[in-house]
Scaffold this active site. Sequence first.
Site, short mmCIF file in Angstrom:
data_model
loop_
_atom_site.label_atom_id
_atom_site.label_comp_id
_atom_site.label_asym_id
_atom_site.label_seq_id
_atom_site.Cartn_x
_atom_site.Cartn_y
_atom_site.Cartn_z
N GLU A 257 55.00 5.94 41.94
CA GLU A 257 53.78 7.13 42.15
C GLU A 257 53.35 6.60 43.78
O GLU A 257 53.17 6.04 43.52
CB GLU A 257 52.84 7.36 41.45
CG GLU A 257 51.99 8.64 41.59
CD GLU A 257 50.23 8.07 41.37
OE1 GLU A 257 49.48 8.18 41.93
OE2 GLU A 257 50.23 7.51 40.09
N CYS A 296 45.01 9.63 45.16
CA CYS A 296 46.11 9.32 44.38
C CYS A 296 46.56 11.10 44.91
O CYS A 296 47.02 11.54 45.65
CB CYS A 296 47.39 8.44 44.47
SG CYS A 296 47.40 9.17 42.54
#
Length: 681
Positions: A257, A296
Site C-alpha cells: 500500500e 495515505c
Amino acid sequence: MSNLLQSYVQGRWHTAPDVGTPLLSAVDGHEVARISSTGVDVPGMIDYARTVGGPALAKLTFHERAAALKTLAATLMAGKREFYALSAATGATERDSAIDIDGGFGTLLSYASKARRELPNDTVHLDGGPEPLGKKGSFFGQHIYTSRRGVAVQINAFNFPVWGFLEKLAPAFIAGVPSIVKPASQSAYLTELVFRRIVESGLLPEGSVQLLCGSAHDVLDHLGGQDSVAFTGSADTAATLRAHPNVVGAGVRFNAEADSLNASILGADVTTGSEEFDLFVKQLVTEMTVKAGQKCTAIRRALVPEHLVDDVVAATSARLDKIVVGAPDAEGVTMGALASLEQRYEVLKSIRALTKSARIVHGDPDNVEVVGADAETGAFLSPILLRCDDRDATEPHDVEAFGPVSTVIGYRDASDVIELAARGRGSLVASLVTADTDIAREIVLGLAPYHGRVLVLNREDARESTGHGSPLPVLVHGGPGRAGGGEELGGIRGVLHHMQRTAIQGTPNILTAVGRRWVPGADKIEGEVHPFRKNLAELTLGDTIVGGPRQVELADIEHFAEFTGDTFYAHTDPEAAAANPLFGGIVAHGYLVVSLAAGLFVDPAPGPVLANFGVDNLRFLTPVKAGDTLTVTLTAKQITPRASADYGEVRWDAVVTNQNGDPVATYDVLTLVAKPNGEGQ
C-alpha cells in the site's frame, strides 16, 4: 538506557546492546525514546513463528481466534488513555489519536465479529459448493482454504502506529498465520507500548505475534513460498522490496500500500452554497488537517467544475482560516504537528515542486502561527492550499506532499475529470460529491479501474458516511498502479489473502470428511431416531429424514392463494395458466411446496431444535400441479457449534421430489440446535 525500545523476539523482550538512535517528539523535539534492532535474531524470529506460533494457531478454530481478538480489543480499549498520552508526542491531537487508537481496536472487533458470522467453527473454509466432475455422481471437486504454514511480516508506516499494525495483524491472526510486526521507527514507541500490553494480556498464543523495533535487517532473505510481506510506505521502497529475489523467484507473497494522489470530485450538478457544496469543502479541509494531512488516503487533488474553482478556493480558505495549529494538548488546537522535522522538510520540498505549475492561494509554508509550542523546535506547518490552472501541468498528478497540502484543479466535463483523476496512475480512494445518480454512475464507472475505493457523498448519506479518508475493516483497502497494486482489509477477503486455496478432488464421502460439509452422493444415515430429536453433539453429518409422500390437491392451491393473498394467475386462472408455456395449467405456489415439505420433515414435539432461522439457495425446478405427490429428503449438511452459546447452527440439505423422482425444489434449511444439557432438552 531505560528509554531504549525493546523488540519481542521468541517469547521474550530483547534489549539492544547499543544506545540506539534517538526518536524525538514532533511537538517540542525532546527525546521520547531510542531505537535499535542490534542483536535481534531475525532468522530465529521467523523460525519461531513457523514452529511455535503457527502450530499454536492451527489448534484454534476461526471462532476461537475471533474470541481471542474480541477479548484483546476490550482489554486494550480499557487502557487506551495511556496510549493517548504517548500518542501526543507523534503530533496527534485527541481526534487524530482516536482515529489511530480506537480505529485499531475497532478493527480487531470487526474482524472478530465477521469471523464468527461468516466462517465455520473449524480450521478449514470452503470456497463455494462442490463441483460435479463426472456423470455418475462419484467424482466431485471442492475448493478449500487452509492456513499457510509460514509467517506474515508486516512493515508499517509512521502515520498510524496503532491502527497500521492492527489492521494487518487481525486478518492474519484469524487466518491462523503468525505475524512479525515491524513498525516505522519514528513512531515505534507507541506501537511498542500497545504491543507490550498485548503480550502482558496473555490472550494470544505464544509465537503468534512478535515485534521488531528498528531496522528490518535481512528479513526478506529468510522468507519463502509459505510466507508473506505486507508493506505500507513509499512507492520507491515498495518497488525495491518487490524486486527482492525471494519475492520474484521464491514465491513470497508481497502486498503493498503505497503513496497515492487521491482525488475528491465536486459534481457538475452542485451549486455554490448547496448542501453538497458545503460537504465537499468541509471534507476537503478535514482531510487536509486530520493527522496534519499525513494519511495515505488524504485528498491531494480537489477536482471541481471550472466555473466553481473561485468559489471552492474562497470557501476552503475561509474554513482553513479557522484551523489552529499547535501542541495537541493546548486549548483550541485543531491541527497538530507533522511526525518529525525531517517529514516537514520533505513536505516543504514537495510544495516547492508543486509551485512549478500551481500557486499557493492559502497558507505560508515558511511561516506558521503555533499555539502552545515553538514553531522552530516542533514539526509544525500551516495548511497549504494550491490552485493549478495549467491544463498540461504534471506536478499535481505526480508529486505528493504528505502533509496538510491539497491542490484545486478545474475540469470541463465528466470525461475530462475521469481523465484528470487517472493521471494519478492509480489511487487508494476517490470521492465524488453529487446528488445526481446519472453523474454518479458515469464517473464512478470511469474512476473504478484506477481506484481501490470510491465514495459517493451527498446530503442523504452524509450523516452516516465515515468520510473520504477512512478505510473500513469490511472493505478492501488498497489500489492499483502507483497505490501499490495490493489489497488489505476487506473483511473475510483480507483473511483469505493469508490462506491457500486448494482444489480437492474425490468421492462425495472424501469431500464430506475433508470439508466437514455433507456432499450430495455421500452416505446418508437413516435411523430410528428422528434427527430433530438429537442434540448438537449427537448429530452426525449425513443424518437424514425422508418425509412423505403428500399429494397436492387443487383445494390446497386455492386455499393457499386465498389465505396468503398470492392470487397470481398461474395459481388461480386456469385459462391464463394453460397459455403459459412454462406451466400449461394451474400450478402450486413455490412457497406452498416449501410449506408442505416442512410439514413432512418437522418433528413437532419440544426438543433440541430451538428455531428455524432461515432458508438459503432456494430454487424451484419443476412445476407442481394438482395431483402430484411430494416427498422431501432432509439431510444434516453442516454442523457449526457456537462457542459463546448453548446451541449451534445446523444446515440441512432439503430436496423435494415428485412422484417421478424429479426434484421440484432444493434449498438449505438453517436451524439452531441445542448442545447437550442446553435449552430445549
